[in-house]
Design an enzyme around this catalytic site. Structure first.
Site, PDB file in Angstrom:
ATOM      1  N   ASP A  68     -10.243 -19.656  44.584  1.00 38.02           N
ATOM      2  CA  ASP A  68      -9.407 -18.754  43.798  1.00 38.02           C
ATOM      3  C   ASP A  68      -9.640 -19.126  42.332  1.00 38.02           C
ATOM      4  O   ASP A  68      -9.415 -20.280  41.948  1.00 38.02           O
ATOM      5  CB  ASP A  68      -7.937 -18.974  44.194  1.00 38.02           C
ATOM      6  CG  ASP A  68      -6.975 -18.095  43.408  1.00 38.02           C
ATOM      7  OD1 ASP A  68      -7.354 -17.562  42.353  1.00 38.02           O
ATOM      8  OD2 ASP A  68      -5.820 -17.964  43.867  1.00 38.02           O
ATOM      9  N   TYR A 161      -3.905  -5.403  31.510  1.00 35.11           N
ATOM     10  CA  TYR A 161      -5.361  -5.381  31.727  1.00 35.11           C
ATOM     11  C   TYR A 161      -6.082  -5.303  30.384  1.00 35.11           C
ATOM     12  O   TYR A 161      -6.973  -6.113  30.097  1.00 35.11           O
ATOM     13  CB  TYR A 161      -5.712  -4.176  32.607  1.00 35.11           C
ATOM     14  CG  TYR A 161      -7.168  -4.069  32.977  1.00 35.11           C
ATOM     15  CD1 TYR A 161      -7.727  -4.889  33.952  1.00 35.11           C
ATOM     16  CD2 TYR A 161      -8.002  -3.135  32.360  1.00 35.11           C
ATOM     17  CE1 TYR A 161      -9.064  -4.784  34.303  1.00 35.11           C
ATOM     18  CE2 TYR A 161      -9.330  -3.021  32.701  1.00 35.11           C
ATOM     19  CZ  TYR A 161      -9.861  -3.846  33.677  1.00 35.11           C
ATOM     20  OH  TYR A 161     -11.181  -3.739  34.019  1.00 35.11           O
TER      21      TYR A 161
HETATM   22  N1  LIG Z   1     -15.333  -0.483  38.314  1.00 35.14           N
HETATM   23  C1  LIG Z   1     -14.975  -0.192  37.083  1.00 35.14           C
HETATM   24  O1  LIG Z   1     -14.850   0.988  36.691  1.00 35.14           O
HETATM   25  C2  LIG Z   1     -14.738  -1.298  36.122  1.00 35.14           C
HETATM   26  C3  LIG Z   1     -14.560  -0.951  34.805  1.00 35.14           C
HETATM   27  C4  LIG Z   1     -14.348  -1.943  33.880  1.00 35.14           C
HETATM   28  C5  LIG Z   1     -14.354  -3.266  34.270  1.00 35.14           C
HETATM   29  N2  LIG Z   1     -14.514  -3.589  35.563  1.00 35.14           N
HETATM   30  C6  LIG Z   1     -14.488  -5.020  35.896  1.00 35.14           C
HETATM   31  O2  LIG Z   1     -15.419  -5.336  36.916  1.00 35.14           O
HETATM   32  C7  LIG Z   1     -14.924  -6.445  37.656  1.00 35.14           C
HETATM   33  C8  LIG Z   1     -14.736  -6.110  39.118  1.00 35.14           C
HETATM   34  O3  LIG Z   1     -15.908  -5.638  39.673  1.00 35.14           O
HETATM   35  P1  LIG Z   1     -16.147  -5.502  41.257  1.00 35.14           P
HETATM   36  O4  LIG Z   1     -16.598  -4.129  41.474  1.00 35.14           O
HETATM   37  O5  LIG Z   1     -17.034  -6.613  41.710  1.00 35.14           O
HETATM   38  O6  LIG Z   1     -14.664  -5.697  41.868  1.00 35.14           O
HETATM   39  P2  LIG Z   1     -14.051  -6.298  43.203  1.00 35.14           P
HETATM   40  O7  LIG Z   1     -12.578  -6.055  43.080  1.00 35.14           O
HETATM   41  O8  LIG Z   1     -14.788  -5.781  44.383  1.00 35.14           O
HETATM   42  O9  LIG Z   1     -14.208  -7.868  43.008  1.00 35.14           O
HETATM   43  C9  LIG Z   1     -15.220  -8.688  43.492  1.00 35.14           C
HETATM   44  C10 LIG Z   1     -14.627  -9.830  44.272  1.00 35.14           C
HETATM   45  O10 LIG Z   1     -13.667 -10.592  43.528  1.00 35.14           O
HETATM   46  C11 LIG Z   1     -12.858 -11.236  44.497  1.00 35.14           C
HETATM   47  N3  LIG Z   1     -11.626 -11.795  43.912  1.00 35.14           N
HETATM   48  C12 LIG Z   1     -10.486 -11.133  43.594  1.00 35.14           C
HETATM   49  N4  LIG Z   1      -9.575 -12.000  43.134  1.00 35.14           N
HETATM   50  C13 LIG Z   1     -10.137 -13.238  43.144  1.00 35.14           C
HETATM   51  C14 LIG Z   1      -9.696 -14.525  42.785  1.00 35.14           C
HETATM   52  N5  LIG Z   1      -8.457 -14.740  42.313  1.00 35.14           N
HETATM   53  N6  LIG Z   1     -10.562 -15.567  42.921  1.00 35.14           N
HETATM   54  C15 LIG Z   1     -11.818 -15.370  43.402  1.00 35.14           C
HETATM   55  N7  LIG Z   1     -12.274 -14.157  43.775  1.00 35.14           N
HETATM   56  C16 LIG Z   1     -11.457 -13.109  43.642  1.00 35.14           C
HETATM   57  C17 LIG Z   1     -12.590 -10.142  45.520  1.00 35.14           C
HETATM   58  O11 LIG Z   1     -12.233 -10.687  46.773  1.00 35.14           O
HETATM   59  C18 LIG Z   1     -13.892  -9.375  45.546  1.00 35.14           C
HETATM   60  O12 LIG Z   1     -14.684  -9.680  46.672  1.00 35.14           O
HETATM   61  C19 LIG Z   1     -13.544  -6.788  37.089  1.00 35.14           C
HETATM   62  O13 LIG Z   1     -13.640  -7.815  36.134  1.00 35.14           O
HETATM   63  C20 LIG Z   1     -13.149  -5.475  36.455  1.00 35.14           C
HETATM   64  O14 LIG Z   1     -12.172  -5.619  35.462  1.00 35.14           O
HETATM   65  C21 LIG Z   1     -14.704  -2.640  36.499  1.00 35.14           C
END
Ligand SMILES: NC(=O)c1ccc[n+]([C@@H]2O[C@H](COP(=O)([O-])OP(=O)(O)OC[C@H]3O[C@@H](n4cnc5c(N)ncnc54)[C@H](O)[C@@H]3O)[C@@H](O)[C@H]2O)c1
Length: 266
Positions: A68, A161
């Protein structure tokens, strides 16, 4: 192309919260496709293992670890495991992020603190754990994943956020300058509207259905379509690689031009 040949990459948030390609999962696989050995860390170890399985099926080298990112002790254990396994850490990629809905009036203090823990304190903790090793090596690259919401209103009220991601941008710049003369670079990617499983889960509630969400999000982008996890992944590979050896402290929007607009496009 081997841009990360012989490099060890540590990705926090390397799984995906749903089927398909999230930003972190795509980045982990892209690092491997460029020759990197990838430690895939996730709070959900099954999600990390799924990414590792893809990497191994393509002939790459990867390790699934659970942690985490809000827990310093768990991060320390991960760093120790990676050091025992590969003996160095060349790239630290911080992908984990969450949002909670609401502007100042609706957001709770508890929610605000949780979002700051997951989006900002987490990166302070991972950098604190990894930087001493990068200093010993005399080299390293940090890639942080922020958001266009850190610098612009994107249409959704989620105040914690936006503020936490703005903090992440400045944390990245501070690290970049403090460590520049020691061979360590730090850059931050600002994804715009990206079509990932994360988005469907986190902001689906603002829309009537998934198609409505896709249509409206695409309409906001000058290119008239959303990005995908691979757009974030390849930008990350570039920033992590020696091709970007003179680039540090940069905020890179990956957003189809949205950050250049004042809210409209033709
Ligand atoms: N998709 C969009 O439009 C968008 C836009 C701007 C920014 N983002 C950023 O992209 C990132 C997320 O991307 P993604 O598509 O990989 O998302 P996702 O939510 O699929 O996250 C990837 C992994 O992070 C893990 N995770 C969550 N909380 C955790 C924790 N406390 N410790 C360890 N692991 C943890 C989840 O289990 C997941 O497998 C974020 O930082 C988000 O703010 C996304």
């Amino acid at each position: 192309m081997g841009r990360l040949q012989a490099k060890t990459v540590l990705v926090f948030g390397a799984g995906s919260v749903g089927d398909g390609w999230g930003n972190g999962k795509a980045a982990a696989v892209a690092y491997s496709r460029e020759g990197g050995r990838v430690a895939c860390v996730d709070i959900d170890v099954a999600a990390a293992e799924a990414t590792v399985a893809i990497i191994r099926s393509e002939g790459g080298e990867a390790l699934a670890l659970s942690a985490d990112v809000t827990c310093a002790a768990q991060i320390a254990t991960v760093v120790r495991r990676v050091m025992d396994h590969w003996g160095r850490i060349d790239v630290l990629h911080n992908n984990v992020g969450m949002n909670l809905p609401g502007g100042v009036a609706e957001a709770t203090e508890e929610g605000w603190k949780r979002v700051f823990d997951v989006n900002l304190t987490s990166v302070f903790l991972t950098c604190k754990a990894v930087l001493p090793q990068m200093v010993r090596q005399g080299t390293g690259a940090i890639v942080n994943v922020s958001s266009l919401a850190s610098i612009r209103w994107t249409g959704y009220p989620y105040v914690s956020y936006c503020a936490s991601k703005a903090g992440l941008n400045q944390l990245t710049r501070s690290i970049a300058i403090e460590y520049a003369a020691r061979g360590i670079r730090a850059n931050v990617i600002l994804p715009g509207l990206i079509d990932t499983p994360h988005v469907a889960k986190q902001i689906g509630g603002y829309h009537s259905d998934a198609e409505d969400m896709r249509r409206k999000r695409a309409a906001m982008v000058p290119m008239k379509h959303q990005g995908d996890g691979w757009d974030i992944a390849w930008a990350s590979v570039f920033l992590a690689s020696d091709q970007a050896k003179f680039i540090t402290g940069v905020e890179l929007p990956v957003d189809g031009g949205q950050s250049c607009t004042v809210g409209g496009s033709i």
